[in-house]
Scaffold this active site. Sequence first.
Site, short mmCIF file in Angstrom:
data_model
loop_
_atom_site.label_atom_id
_atom_site.label_comp_id
_atom_site.label_asym_id
_atom_site.label_seq_id
_atom_site.Cartn_x
_atom_site.Cartn_y
_atom_site.Cartn_z
N GLY A 1 6.03 -14.18 -1.31
CA GLY A 1 5.10 -13.94 -2.26
C GLY A 1 5.83 -14.80 -3.68
O GLY A 1 7.17 -15.27 -3.74
N ALA A 2 4.76 -14.98 -4.60
CA ALA A 2 5.54 -15.77 -5.85
C ALA A 2 4.94 -15.11 -7.41
O ALA A 2 4.70 -15.80 -8.05
CB ALA A 2 5.11 -17.09 -5.65
N CYS B 1 0.84 -0.88 -7.71
CA CYS B 1 1.61 -0.33 -6.44
C CYS B 1 1.67 1.38 -6.44
O CYS B 1 1.84 1.86 -5.52
CB CYS B 1 2.86 -0.86 -6.17
SG CYS B 1 3.87 -0.55 -7.72
N ASN B 2 1.31 1.78 -7.71
CA ASN B 2 1.72 3.22 -7.82
C ASN B 2 0.39 3.93 -8.37
O ASN B 2 0.30 5.28 -8.35
CB ASN B 2 2.89 3.40 -9.13
CG ASN B 2 3.96 3.05 -8.64
OD1 ASN B 2 4.49 3.20 -7.51
ND2 ASN B 2 4.73 2.60 -9.60
N MET C 1 6.41 -9.67 -9.75
CA MET C 1 7.34 -8.68 -9.17
C MET C 1 8.51 -9.37 -8.38
O MET C 1 9.66 -9.18 -8.60
CB MET C 1 6.83 -7.60 -8.16
CG MET C 1 7.64 -6.75 -7.51
SD MET C 1 8.79 -5.83 -8.79
CE MET C 1 7.56 -4.61 -9.00
N ILE C 2 7.95 -10.62 -7.84
CA ILE C 2 8.77 -11.39 -7.05
C ILE C 2 9.71 -12.19 -8.01
O ILE C 2 10.95 -12.27 -7.70
CB ILE C 2 8.07 -12.22 -6.10
CG1 ILE C 2 7.59 -11.43 -4.71
CG2 ILE C 2 9.22 -13.39 -5.34
CD1 ILE C 2 8.77 -10.92 -3.85
N GLN D 1 0.18 -5.12 -16.43
CA GLN D 1 -0.84 -4.99 -15.73
C GLN D 1 -1.96 -4.33 -16.12
O GLN D 1 -3.22 -4.75 -15.87
CB GLN D 1 -0.24 -4.09 -14.55
CG GLN D 1 1.04 -4.44 -13.63
CD GLN D 1 1.58 -3.45 -12.85
OE1 GLN D 1 1.83 -2.15 -13.32
NE2 GLN D 1 2.21 -3.76 -11.84
N GLU E 1 9.13 2.26 -17.98
CA GLU E 1 8.93 0.83 -17.55
C GLU E 1 7.93 0.16 -18.10
O GLU E 1 6.91 0.64 -18.73
CB GLU E 1 8.82 0.77 -15.76
CG GLU E 1 7.48 1.54 -15.42
CD GLU E 1 6.39 0.61 -15.29
OE1 GLU E 1 6.58 -0.68 -15.35
OE2 GLU E 1 5.24 0.97 -14.80
#
Length: 429
Positions: free
Chosen positions: A195-196, A56-57, A199-200, A126, A120
């Site tokens: 979503g699953a 996402c970043n 992050m979720i 990832q 983080e």
Amino acid sequence: MHLLALGLNHTTAPLAIRERVAFGPEETAETIGRVLSRLSGEESGHITEALILSTCNRTELYCAAEDPDLAIGALEAFLAEEKNLSISELTPHTYALTDLEVVEHAFCVASGLDSMVLGETQIVGQMKKAEKAARKAQGLGLMLNTLFQRTFTVAKEVRTATEIGAHTVSMSAAAVRLANRLFGELHDLNVLFVGAGEMIELCAAHFNGQAPKSMTIANRSLDRGEALAARFSAQCMKLADLPQQISRFDIIVSCTASALPIIGLGMIERAIRERHHKPIFIVDLAVPRDVEEEVARLDDVYVYTVDDLGKVVQSGKAERLAAVDESRHIIAQRVKDFSDWLQWRNSVPTIEMMIERASDLSEACIERAKHSIKNGNDVDAALKRMAHDITRKLIHDNLALLKDTEHLSTAERQHLEACFKRFYLERKR
């Protein structure tokens, strides 16, 4: 071969650009294949290895190539074409790195020093997924394999030896904090997770700690959704039922790999009417975004993107800055280690040539010894002669080099003599 990386991240590109160049998990393997097939020629710098890191970043393409300058230009054109962007739209937001710059950058990213949330830990997972995908797509060779294996080792060392991850405020924790600001306690609220994925799962754990009235997982795959829902005693629903059910929820957290928004303006407008304008809190952690941008303009709807949450997580930054210098010291040392490895790799052709010459010289001396023994000469004498010949022949090149130093500067001559002294004297001791 050279290492190179082309990328953009949260510090160089706004969310609107990042979501346009993001690669979903299902795209990665085919894209790596296209990079290796289309950019392997001389005009593209002979790219032979490729890995894609897309979160996402950030979106980053790591490669190994013979000519990094040509390869970077080819990668820029490739990325722009893949994502339907013009070069002028893309390049103001990108950065290009080569060789040890790539090494240092990868080490910093994995260690959490280049993240929106300083320290983080999710980025390591990832990067491991990206490495696994590249390996499956046959995008890894010696250079990238070595880079990423060392990257994971450095990340572990930094997190073990420093407190870079201490006091970290995660995205999921920030989402809960914002929800508390709007609603106070969450005991009477219904929470929906769209979503699953990982992050979720993290968000569900944080919201579950607030004991909301209910929690529901909406996912395309019911099996995966039900498995996650079972962990938190939550309910599960099909993603296809979202338009009819979304008005039931006060808090919505969405993070899918969809290339297009799945929560549209019309859907939320209907939900607000059905709720009689009772507020809805939406956290969109997806890149590309799951929620249409226009939704944020509605009254009684509070939408937060990953960039919005990034501002919240900075609150714990001051406590982590003390560990940054220590982390960078470790990374600097490991970059030097990688540089040493690269230099050794550059010496391999010379080493192979030396071994081949020594083998040829030894083989010739052995053949003469065999011939001498076959002709009836004393075995011990033949072996001593063979050893003497091998010794003289192996050091002949070095002796000739020491004698032929007229073309060398004084400093070069002294360095050469020092190398020989170090080798022969240290071995003698």
